[in-house]
Design a protein around this motif. Sequence first.
Motif, mmCIF file in Angstrom:
data_model
loop_
_atom_site.group_PDB
_atom_site.id
_atom_site.type_symbol
_atom_site.label_atom_id
_atom_site.label_comp_id
_atom_site.label_asym_id
_atom_site.label_seq_id
_atom_site.Cartn_x
_atom_site.Cartn_y
_atom_site.Cartn_z
ATOM 1 N N TRP A 218 26.499 6.351 -28.588
ATOM 2 C CA TRP A 218 25.865 6.888 -29.799
ATOM 3 C C TRP A 218 24.361 6.620 -29.777
ATOM 4 O O TRP A 218 23.552 7.493 -30.082
ATOM 5 C CB TRP A 218 26.511 6.229 -31.026
ATOM 6 N N GLN A 219 23.986 5.394 -29.398
ATOM 7 C CA GLN A 219 22.598 4.946 -29.525
ATOM 8 C C GLN A 219 21.667 5.539 -28.474
ATOM 9 O O GLN A 219 20.443 5.533 -28.665
ATOM 10 C CB GLN A 219 22.536 3.417 -29.446
ATOM 11 N N THR A 220 22.187 6.019 -27.358
ATOM 12 C CA THR A 220 21.332 6.496 -26.266
ATOM 13 C C THR A 220 21.248 8.018 -26.191
ATOM 14 O O THR A 220 20.836 8.565 -25.172
ATOM 15 C CB THR A 220 21.827 5.943 -24.913
ATOM 16 N N SER A 221 21.615 8.683 -27.283
ATOM 17 C CA SER A 221 21.554 10.154 -27.286
ATOM 18 C C SER A 221 20.143 10.664 -27.008
ATOM 19 O O SER A 221 19.963 11.741 -26.429
ATOM 20 C CB SER A 221 22.029 10.695 -28.640
ATOM 21 N N TYR A 222 19.139 9.899 -27.421
ATOM 22 C CA TYR A 222 17.744 10.313 -27.236
ATOM 23 C C TYR A 222 16.970 9.212 -26.507
ATOM 24 O O TYR A 222 15.819 8.922 -26.827
ATOM 25 C CB TYR A 222 17.104 10.650 -28.591
ATOM 26 N N SER A 223 17.614 8.607 -25.516
ATOM 27 C CA SER A 223 16.977 7.581 -24.690
ATOM 28 C C SER A 223 16.715 8.142 -23.299
ATOM 29 O O SER A 223 17.370 9.087 -22.857
ATOM 30 C CB SER A 223 17.884 6.350 -24.570
ATOM 31 N N CYS A 224 15.778 7.532 -22.609
ATOM 32 C CA CYS A 224 15.550 7.857 -21.203
ATOM 33 C C CYS A 224 16.576 7.093 -20.369
ATOM 34 O O CYS A 224 16.682 5.868 -20.486
ATOM 35 C CB CYS A 224 14.127 7.458 -20.801
ATOM 36 N N LEU A 225 17.349 7.796 -19.558
ATOM 37 C CA LEU A 225 18.379 7.179 -18.727
ATOM 38 C C LEU A 225 17.896 7.133 -17.281
ATOM 39 O O LEU A 225 17.518 8.158 -16.710
ATOM 40 C CB LEU A 225 19.686 7.973 -18.811
ATOM 41 N N VAL A 226 17.921 5.932 -16.707
ATOM 42 C CA VAL A 226 17.468 5.756 -15.325
ATOM 43 C C VAL A 226 18.578 5.068 -14.530
ATOM 44 O O VAL A 226 19.050 3.995 -14.911
ATOM 45 C CB VAL A 226 16.182 4.906 -15.254
ATOM 46 N N PHE A 227 19.003 5.704 -13.437
ATOM 47 C CA PHE A 227 20.050 5.149 -12.573
ATOM 48 C C PHE A 227 19.393 4.727 -11.253
ATOM 49 O O PHE A 227 18.738 5.539 -10.598
ATOM 50 C CB PHE A 227 21.148 6.184 -12.332
ATOM 51 N N GLN A 228 19.578 3.451 -10.898
ATOM 52 C CA GLN A 228 18.942 2.906 -9.700
ATOM 53 C C GLN A 228 20.007 2.372 -8.746
ATOM 54 O O GLN A 228 21.023 1.819 -9.179
ATOM 55 C CB GLN A 228 17.955 1.800 -10.096
ATOM 56 N N SER A 229 19.769 2.523 -7.454
ATOM 57 C CA SER A 229 20.795 2.196 -6.456
ATOM 58 C C SER A 229 20.884 0.702 -6.158
ATOM 59 O O SER A 229 21.882 0.245 -5.595
ATOM 60 C CB SER A 229 20.525 2.957 -5.160
ATOM 61 N N VAL A 230 19.888 -0.087 -6.535
ATOM 62 C CA VAL A 230 19.869 -1.517 -6.226
ATOM 63 C C VAL A 230 21.002 -2.246 -6.951
ATOM 64 O O VAL A 230 21.327 -1.915 -8.095
ATOM 65 C CB VAL A 230 18.499 -2.127 -6.610
ATOM 66 N N LEU A 231 21.639 -3.215 -6.272
ATOM 67 C CA LEU A 231 22.654 -4.054 -6.913
ATOM 68 C C LEU A 231 21.967 -5.002 -7.894
ATOM 69 O O LEU A 231 20.860 -5.494 -7.622
ATOM 70 C CB LEU A 231 23.437 -4.848 -5.865
ATOM 71 N N TRP A 232 22.619 -5.289 -9.023
ATOM 72 C CA TRP A 232 21.967 -6.050 -10.077
ATOM 73 C C TRP A 232 21.381 -7.388 -9.613
ATOM 74 O O TRP A 232 20.214 -7.689 -9.936
ATOM 75 C CB TRP A 232 22.914 -6.246 -11.261
ATOM 76 N N PRO A 233 22.099 -8.225 -8.860
ATOM 77 C CA PRO A 233 21.501 -9.499 -8.452
ATOM 78 C C PRO A 233 20.263 -9.341 -7.569
ATOM 79 O O PRO A 233 19.501 -10.303 -7.385
ATOM 80 C CB PRO A 233 22.633 -10.203 -7.687
ATOM 81 N N GLU A 234 20.051 -8.152 -7.011
ATOM 82 C CA GLU A 234 18.886 -7.890 -6.154
ATOM 83 C C GLU A 234 17.785 -7.153 -6.911
ATOM 84 O O GLU A 234 16.787 -6.736 -6.310
ATOM 85 C CB GLU A 234 19.318 -7.078 -4.928
#
Length: 341
Positions: A218-234
């Motif tokens: 609901w909250q991200t309907s008007y957010s910028c979405l960024v998908f990154q390939s890096v694993l979280w701990p890195e």
Amino acid sequence: MSWIKEGELSLLEKFSANVLKAGPMPKHVAFIMDGNRRFAVKKQMERQEGHMQGFNKLAETLRWCKHLDIPEVTVYAFSIENFKRPKDEVDGLMELARQKFEKLLEERENLEKHGVCIRVLGDLNMLPLDLQQLIAKAVLTTSSHNKCFLNVCFAYTSRYEITNAVREMAWGVEQGLIKASDVSEALLSECLYTSNSPDPDLLIRTSGEVRLSDFLLWQTSYSCLVFQSVLWPEYSFWNLCEAILQYQINHKSIQKARDLHQEQQALHQLEADRVCVAELLQHHGNGKPADDQKRQEALQHYAACREERIQNFLEALKHKRDSYFDDLSNDAILAEEGSEK
């Protein structure tokens, strides 16, 4: 590892941060911290160690956000779906949470110095009682802090959150606090776990997955979405800068869409109020049409009454939610006092 990691940025990081801050900056960033298990496999370590490394990365990321003047961060720590994982992994995650919330309580002075407010969002009733009590104490301990905010989504999914918000509105109608006609998109937003926060400007998911996994739908309907390939701990400072740059590139179109949505919400509410007032006037006027002045006065009066009902309902809802944390915290204190005797 501490919740608050001290330390300055390097000279190159400071320079890059200042360049970024010359443009529009997100005030609220959400993270889907994905890739802890894959990181553990990659490094040939236990799953639990992968999750520990993930928490350490969160502390580091919060430090970067502080230097970038990002005052609010929301993280997806544990989905309701995660309960379906192997029992030993779930138990390990619960134990890690215990350790980290105990550490948080030990660091209360440091959190106060930095003004960090911790909120935990989700259905905490799904968690072990002792963990619920620890979380309640942590939330209450930092509730008065207001410089920066960390929202930890634990035992959370967005569909469950929205369903719960609908239940809260139904409760309000049953209690006579609001009318069915008061239910609206805006009111539902106020009943979500995130009602104390603005919607995220930027949502980042790591590990290469390109879905939201039932997080802040609901909250991200008007957010910028960024998908990154890096694993979280890195995850690195430069990954965060890259995501912020994507936000800045798309800032104008996102803001335009948000403004348009707010205008449409206001128009929908005005139209709904007009319909209700017209029905009331027709009922009380024995079917005779009212003049424009009378309609306008009735519309203003109805809107004022609706706002008063909604505010009273939201205060009652806040009291109900605060009481949950107060009761848990008090029970924990009583249990500690009993064990000392």
